[in-house]
Enzyme design. Structure first.
Site, PDB file in Angstrom:
ATOM      1  N   SER A  58       0.832  -1.203   0.000  1.00 43.88           N
ATOM      2  CA  SER A  58       0.000   0.000   0.000  1.00 43.88           C
ATOM      3  C   SER A  58       0.864   1.250   0.000  1.00 43.88           C
ATOM      4  O   SER A  58       1.903   1.302   0.652  1.00 43.88           O
ATOM      5  CB  SER A  58      -0.923   0.025   1.229  1.00 43.88           C
ATOM      6  OG  SER A  58      -1.731   1.181   1.212  1.00 43.88           O
ATOM      7  N   LYS A 118      -4.677  -6.943   3.142  1.00 40.10           N
ATOM      8  CA  LYS A 118      -4.705  -5.835   2.175  1.00 40.10           C
ATOM      9  C   LYS A 118      -6.118  -5.603   1.656  1.00 40.10           C
ATOM     10  O   LYS A 118      -6.534  -4.448   1.442  1.00 40.10           O
ATOM     11  CB  LYS A 118      -3.756  -6.139   1.014  1.00 40.10           C
ATOM     12  CG  LYS A 118      -3.710  -5.050  -0.066  1.00 40.10           C
ATOM     13  CD  LYS A 118      -3.330  -3.674   0.516  1.00 40.10           C
ATOM     14  CE  LYS A 118      -2.883  -2.683  -0.530  1.00 40.10           C
ATOM     15  NZ  LYS A 118      -3.750  -2.476  -1.670  1.00 40.10           N
ATOM     16  N   HIS A 156      -7.933  -3.757   4.361  1.00 36.77           N
ATOM     17  CA  HIS A 156      -7.351  -2.412   4.341  1.00 36.77           C
ATOM     18  C   HIS A 156      -8.034  -1.568   3.277  1.00 36.77           C
ATOM     19  O   HIS A 156      -8.433  -0.420   3.521  1.00 36.77           O
ATOM     20  CB  HIS A 156      -5.850  -2.522   4.070  1.00 36.77           C
ATOM     21  CG  HIS A 156      -5.168  -1.253   3.642  1.00 36.77           C
ATOM     22  ND1 HIS A 156      -5.329  -0.711   2.374  1.00 36.77           N
ATOM     23  CD2 HIS A 156      -4.321  -0.417   4.290  1.00 36.77           C
ATOM     24  CE1 HIS A 156      -4.622   0.396   2.267  1.00 36.77           C
ATOM     25  NE2 HIS A 156      -3.995   0.590   3.419  1.00 36.77           N
ATOM     26  N   ASN A 157      -8.198  -2.129   2.090  1.00 41.57           N
ATOM     27  CA  ASN A 157      -8.817  -1.377   0.998  1.00 41.57           C
ATOM     28  C   ASN A 157     -10.302  -1.135   1.251  1.00 41.57           C
ATOM     29  O   ASN A 157     -10.843  -0.100   0.860  1.00 41.57           O
ATOM     30  CB  ASN A 157      -8.624  -2.112  -0.326  1.00 41.57           C
ATOM     31  CG  ASN A 157      -7.218  -1.958  -0.868  1.00 41.57           C
ATOM     32  OD1 ASN A 157      -6.280  -1.688  -0.118  1.00 41.57           O
ATOM     33  ND2 ASN A 157      -7.047  -2.130  -2.158  1.00 41.57           N
ATOM     34  N   GLU A 202     -10.415   1.712   3.445  1.00 43.29           N
ATOM     35  CA  GLU A 202     -10.100   2.884   2.610  1.00 43.29           C
ATOM     36  C   GLU A 202     -11.344   3.375   1.868  1.00 43.29           C
ATOM     37  O   GLU A 202     -11.595   4.588   1.801  1.00 43.29           O
ATOM     38  CB  GLU A 202      -9.005   2.498   1.621  1.00 43.29           C
ATOM     39  CG  GLU A 202      -8.553   3.589   0.688  1.00 43.29           C
ATOM     40  CD  GLU A 202      -7.525   3.083  -0.302  1.00 43.29           C
ATOM     41  OE1 GLU A 202      -7.686   3.342  -1.518  1.00 43.29           O
ATOM     42  OE2 GLU A 202      -6.554   2.424   0.126  1.00 43.29           O
TER      43      GLU A 202
END
Length: 476
Positions: A130, A184, A187-188, A191
């Site tokens: 990232s 990940k 995480h996205n 986001e």
């Protein structure tokens, strides 16, 4: 070709080039390979000129240039291209060599590739990266997952090239199998939630409060000095008052089409959460908001059928901005609470071995969701590794209690004005659902039992004991 390179990178698009340069700059001679050798040549003759970089004309030449155990980072488009690279690499590699997929890969694909490589003795890692192209070059947040014993061969390089926060490397071993890509993905998803919440805050300031681009810029800059300090607030402050460079005399944001793109990671997070029966309404609302933005022609038609009579509110502008700020902060807490709850459930399901405090720590620099309040999340899970939900941490409980009235006022204002704020609303609904000891789900269970004899449990009987009622005379 002599085996002089300590690390290899396959794929020389923007991310691949930048991370290759990052690795070389940190003292590790590298080998690079691209399917089109012209791109390799261009890289060697421009950005990599004079550096300790060798380029393989063929994949075999590339592999032969690497020291053993070979460490190869694949930076190609997710999906079929990754499988194609693996198929080409496996006959050229030996037991103990390591393939790392650094793309945004759906985690089941990583599990499948681990299973494919394991019988050969070649280790496969899925690693979240990232930070975009700037992070790749100067220090990303790295989320590797795979065989724990093999990780020691990657750790010296990954720690060197990662971002730094408070003197610590923004990389950690996430866990077994596909843990890195799962982390990940979530995480996205977070986001997505962060970006949508900030967009809704902007919408309220602009069209609910009638603030100018300059006033919103100043407000965001002020917010970025406190608990909301984050990369995304900083980015937004730089775009809201940027003048269009095409001579329209308008703000550039007013000239950008209101159709949001996506690459699928937010959708995956929502799908996986449904599969794991974990509510993530803030992130799901953000995904839905991107989808509905794509239906521009329908929205234009509906807007004519139901015209808005939006007029900015009067009154105390300072109080209005405080309410939005507090609503944004509370909603942001909910989004992270949902993400970390998903981590907890998935960890039990997949046996990853996630360290939740560590995950928050490595996001403090290098990545898109880096924010000052990640410190508080790290502390929360260090203090109580089995914390059932982030909002039960004493710090976050206090923050929510202090701001909840403003949060409710903001949501009410958005509804009264007809200003779309799905992520704010979903976040508050999530909070209110969790704080209700008894939800109306008992009505749903009664309905299900009536029409389908699905049974129900009773509050005055042991858990798991099923009951069915004959609701009418002719009911079975």
């Amino acid at each position: 070709m002599a085996a002089t390179a300590k690390f290899g990178v396959i794929g020389l698009e923007v991310m691949g080039k930048n991370i290759a340069l990052n690795i070389e700059r940190n003292g590790f001679p590298i080998a690079v390979y691209n399917r089109s050798y012209e791109k390799t040549e261009e890289f060697l003759n421009t950005r990599a000129k004079g550096l300790k970089v060798v380029g393989g004309k063929t994949l075999q030449e590339f592999v032969q240039s690497l020291e053993k155990p070979r460490r190869i980072l694949v930076m190609v488009k997710a999906g079929g291209p990754v499988d194609a690279v693996i198929d080409q690499l496996l006959p050229l590699l030996e037991k103990g060599d390591i393939i790392i997929d650094g793309g945004n890969t759906f985690y089941p694909d990583t599990d499948r590739r681990v299973a494919k490589c394991d019988p050969t003795g070649i280790k496969f890692f899925g690693m979240g990266v990232s930070g975009g192209e700037h992070g790749a070059l100067w220090g990303p947040s790295l989320m590797p997952g795979g065989d724990k014993d093999t990780f020691k061969h990657l750790e010296p390089i990954l720690t060197k090239i990662s971002a730094k926060a408070d003197g610590q490397d923004c990389v950690t071993y996430c866990g077994a199998k596909s843990a890195g890509h799962f982390v990940k993905m979530v995480h996205n998803g977070i986001e997505y939630g962060d970006m949508q919440l900030i967009a809704e805050a902007y919408d309220l300031m602009r069209f609910g409060g009638g603030l100018s681009g300059k006033e919103i810029e100043d407000t965001l800059n002020e917010w970025n000095q406190g608990e909301l300090k984050s990369f995304l607030i900083e980015v937004t402050s730089k775009v809201v008052n940027f003048m269009d460079d095409q001579g329209t005399g308008k703000l550039l944001v007013d000239m950008i089409m209101d159709k949001a793109g996506q690459k699928g990671t937010g959708k995956w997070t929502a799908q996986v959460a449904l599969d794991q029966a974990v509510p993530i309404p803030t992130m799901a609302a953000a995904v839905d908001a991107r989808y509905i933005s794509g239906y521009k022609s329908i929205r234009e038609t509906v807007s004519k059928a139901f015209p808005s009579k939006l007029a900015p509110l009067g009154g105390d502008k300072k109080a209005f901005l405080r309410q939005i700020k507090n609503a944004l902060y509370c909603s942001k807490i909910m989004s992270y609470a949902q993400g970390f709850h998903l981590f907890q459930v998935a960890d039990k399901e997949f046996g990853y071995g996630l360290n939740l405090g560590e995950l928050a720590r490595i996001w403090k620099a290098g990545c898109i969701i880096r924010a000052v309040f990640l410190d508080k999340i790290t502390q929360a899970f260090k203090s109580n590794p089995t914390l059932p939900n982030l909002i039960l941490d004493p710090y976050f409980r206090g923050e929510i209690a202090e701001r909840v009235t403003d949060w409710r006022s903001t949501v009410k204002t958005s509804i009264d004005l007809g200003i779309t704020s799905p992520a704010f609303v979903a976040s508050l609904a999530y909070f209110d659902s969790l704080r209700r000891e008894r939800l109306p789900a008992y009505i749903v269970q009664a309905q299900r039992d009536f029409f389908g004899s699905h049974t129900y449990e009773r509050v005055d009987k042991p858990a798991g004991q099923a009951f069915h009622t004959k609701w009418t005379k002719d009911h079975n």
